[in-house]
Design an enzyme around this catalytic site. Structure first.
Site, short mmCIF file in Angstrom:
data_model
loop_
_atom_site.label_atom_id
_atom_site.label_comp_id
_atom_site.label_asym_id
_atom_site.label_seq_id
_atom_site.Cartn_x
_atom_site.Cartn_y
_atom_site.Cartn_z
N ASP A 187 0.78 -1.23 0.00
CA ASP A 187 0.00 0.00 0.00
C ASP A 187 0.82 1.29 0.00
OD1 ASP A 187 -2.67 1.19 0.25
OD2 ASP A 187 -1.88 1.93 2.16
N ASP A 190 4.21 0.76 4.20
CA ASP A 190 4.05 -0.55 4.82
C ASP A 190 3.88 -1.64 3.76
OD1 ASP A 190 1.62 0.20 3.89
OD2 ASP A 190 0.49 -0.23 5.70
N TYR A 339 -8.49 2.70 6.19
CA TYR A 339 -9.26 3.14 5.03
C TYR A 339 -10.75 3.03 5.34
CZ TYR A 339 -4.96 3.43 2.33
OH TYR A 339 -3.72 3.79 1.88
N GLU A 547 5.02 10.27 3.72
CA GLU A 547 4.80 8.90 3.28
C GLU A 547 4.46 8.91 1.79
OE1 GLU A 547 2.76 6.47 6.06
OE2 GLU A 547 2.62 4.75 4.73
#
Ligand SMILES: *[C@@H]1O[C@H](CO)[C@@H](O)[C@H](O)[C@H]1NC(C)=O
Ligand SMILES: *[C@@H]1O[C@H](CO)[C@@H](O)[C@H](O)[C@H]1NC(C)=O
Ligand SMILES: *[C@@H]1O[C@H](CO)[C@@H](O)[C@H](O)[C@H]1NC(C)=O
Ligand SMILES: *[C@@H]1O[C@H](CO)[C@@H](O)[C@H](O)[C@H]1NC(C)=O
Length: 573
Positions: A187, A190, A339, A547
């Site tokens: 994703d 991670d 999510y 990220e």
């Protein structure tokens, strides 16, 4: 003075410690069989390099020829005990796409075998500095954005893998559930495979490919883009083994997030998977899956019709599943907190029906769009376009397919509001939220470029979208795309690229908390982006601003394809 020889041949190895555009640091390690009092060495590279520096102290380069061969060694007395010893060095080279490796080395006159690490087969794209005046190279950014997706690949990598520091990983995903769930994309930083983010990413990438194909073609990236969506779709086919079973997450996020290392080195055991079923339905996940498959059908229908038909069958089945068995997917799948579906599943049901209508032209799907439109009040102006909220996309797509005013009105309201009324940073970035601020701006740009393509306020929306994308490419004061442009991020939060080259170990301490740049350049990744005051720090520990994620690059890449198309047609404002 006696020089006691020698080095054994078998144990010599090269480790690449750090690598970025036109530069690397490496270490040649070998065994010295008996003590020496001074040493000299000769390195030969595959091709000419610009600068060679020995980083081992008290050494000197004596001479070199053609930029290829370097003679160097100790200055005076330099005792080395028997045992393992290493020469550290760094190389600068002209970045034309391949990295000149150390090909041949000697130590005190003896040959060393440098073949321990197989030469990387990188086809990394060189990135030219952007010319002044903000004329960014959209084609290059599209190319490296696709390399970012390649770096996120999970499973068995094909022989044409271009990310030389990645290898096979998680081949046993699904085994605990008796299915093969290897493959797909990890994703973000991670290594979890979050299905809802994956299906949304796939639909958005497909949309860009279908409607801005000319942009991809002119960047010479269509083949890579098709490979990128096929990598997702092939996984999604495996995740949908029967009509009413759809896997929506592989790996427990808490277990995953407690670990740091290379995907190839995962040592925390087999990973759990979760699915939606008739008993535990999840309409957002199934409907967005249907949208991913139906848009995938449109990508492949003229390229591989049997594959396209297979995708369409999955699309229809998942849509029926989503519509008939209503439920929110986080009741079945532990993606809550990661999510969540804040917008509910109505927008995905309408969105899925609209893609099926586009794929099939069957009136049933048009009626269904309007049924969901009424049931879920989908005529509202959206306040973002995201993995969660598909209303703006649905409105634009339905206007394209029907030219009806009822779809146009909220779509135009969306772009007008974003352009004129949404809050912005001082430097002009449309600001939805701090977490991944740039992906929101890029998604909005993508929506408004689609609307402009339909002849709606074209000049105005294109100007707006270009300004938002240019912010990320450098107009915001720096580049926010790894490996591209001026002062790009060097410490994106991303496990695999933060780790030193194998066989060096990797863990939280030397990966996540390494104060230096990531060991490998994660070309093409769009980082989260700045806060409301254009504030940003290139810090790997900041998962809000630094990220990377598969969903961040999707709308961004589609917007780049749209801008590239405008550029080659001389329609760029
Ligand atoms: C386009 O891509 C192909 C395959 O990667 C490559 O062989 C070719 O040289 C590229 N052409 C241009 C004009 O960049
Ligand atoms: C069509 O796609 C299938 C499934 O991935 C593949 O096995 C086949 O080789 C493809 N055919 C062509 C002509 O590319
Ligand atoms: C779609 O169906 C309508 C009738 O329902 C027809 O008029 C139209 O030509 C069809 N479009 C395509 C692209 O097949
Ligand atoms: C639907 O949205 C409109 C426009 O925002 C709003 O006025 C109306 O109250 C909403 N209706 C429902 C049932 O939520």
């Amino acid at each position: 003075m006696t020089v006691l020889c020698c080095a054994s041949v078998s144990l010599a190895r090269v480790e690449y410690i750090r690598h970025s555009q036109g530069y690397y640091e490496a270490k040649l390690t070998f065994r010295v069989e008996a003590p020496v009092e001074q040493w000299s060495s000769r390195f030969q590279f595959e091709s000419s390099i610009q600068n060679f520096t020995v980083r081992t102290p008290n050494t000197q380069v004596f001479n070199s020829s053609n930029g290829i061969t370097y003679n160097f060694g100790s200055v005076g007395y330099f005792p080395i005990a028997a045992g393992e010893w290493a020469i550290e060095f760094s190389v600068s080279y002209e970045d034309t796409g391949s990295m000149p490796q150390l090909q041949y080395a000697t130590f005190n006159g003896k040959d060393l075998d440098t073949s321990y690490v197989p030469p990387p087969t990188t086809t990394m794209r060189p990135t030219k500095p952007p010319p002044s005046g903000g004329d960014y190279h959209y084609d290059e950014v599209i190319a490296i954005s696709l390399e970012f997706y390649e770096a996120q690949r999970s499973g068995k990598l094909p022989s044409n893998n271009r990310i030389w520091w990645r290898g096979d990983s998680f081949l046993d995903d699904g085994q605990l559930n008796g299915v093969d769930l290897s493959g797909g994309y990890t994703d973000a930083a991670d290594l979890v495979k979050f299905g809802f983010a994956l299906v949304s990413t796939t639909t958005v990438l497909n949309w860009g490919l279908v409607d801005f194909l000319q942009g991809y073609n002119s960047a010479n990236q269509t083949g890579y883009a098709e490979d990128a969506v096929k990598w997702a779709l092939d996984f999604l086919i495996k995740a949908h083994p029967t009509s009413h079973e759809f896997y929506g997450q592989v790996a427990d996020a808490d277990i995953d997030h407690a670990w740091w290392g290379r995907p190839e080195d995962w040592d925390q055991g087999l990973r759990q998977s979760w699915k939606i079923t008739r008993d535990k339905p999840g309409s957002e996940l199934a409907a967005e899956g249907a949208a991913a498959f139906a848009s995938g059908y449109l990508v492949f229908k003229n390229r591989n019709s049997s594959y396209a038909q297979q995708l369409l069958r999955h699309a229809k089945e998942l849509y029926e599943f989503a519509d008939e068995y209503r439920g929110t997917y986080t009741d079945a799948i532990p993606a809550g907190g990661f999510y969540d579906s804040w917008s509910g599943y109505g927008d995905e049901l309408g969105w899925a029906a609209s893609w099926l209508y586009r794929a099939t032209n069957e009136s049933k799907y048009l009626q269904d769009v309007n049924r969901h439109w009424a049931e879920f009040n989908l005529s509202r102006r959206a306040d973002k376009f995201s993995w969660d909220d598909k209303k703006a996309g649905l409105q634009v797509l339905m206007y394209k397919l029907t030219k009806e005013e009822k779809y146009l009105t909220p779509a135009t309201q969306f772009c007008d509001y974003m352009k004129n009324s949404q809050q912005r940073t001082p430097k002009g970035l449309v600001f939805i939220q701090e977490w991944g601020s740039l992906r929101h701006a890029a998604n909005i740009a993508f929506i408004c470029l689609n609307l402009a393509e339909l002849g709606v306020k074209s000049a105005e929306y294109r100007e707006f979208a270009k300004e938002q994308i240019h912010y990320a490419l450098g107009d915001g004061g720096r580049s926010y795309v790894v490996g591209y442009g001026e002062n790009p991020p060097q410490r994106p939060r991303h496990r695999a690229s933060s780790c030193p080259h194998r066989p060096s170990p990797c863990n939280r301490q030397n990966g996540l908390y390494n104060p230096g740049p990531n060991y490998f350049t994660l070309y093409g990744a769009l980082v989260g982006g700045p806060g409301l005051q254009d504030d940003y720090v290139d810090d790997r520990d900041d998962y809000v601003k630094n990220e990377v994620a598969i969903d961040y690059n999707a709308g961004f890449q589609g917007a780049l394809a749209a801008l590239q198309k405008l550029k080659i047609n001389e329609q760029l404002p």
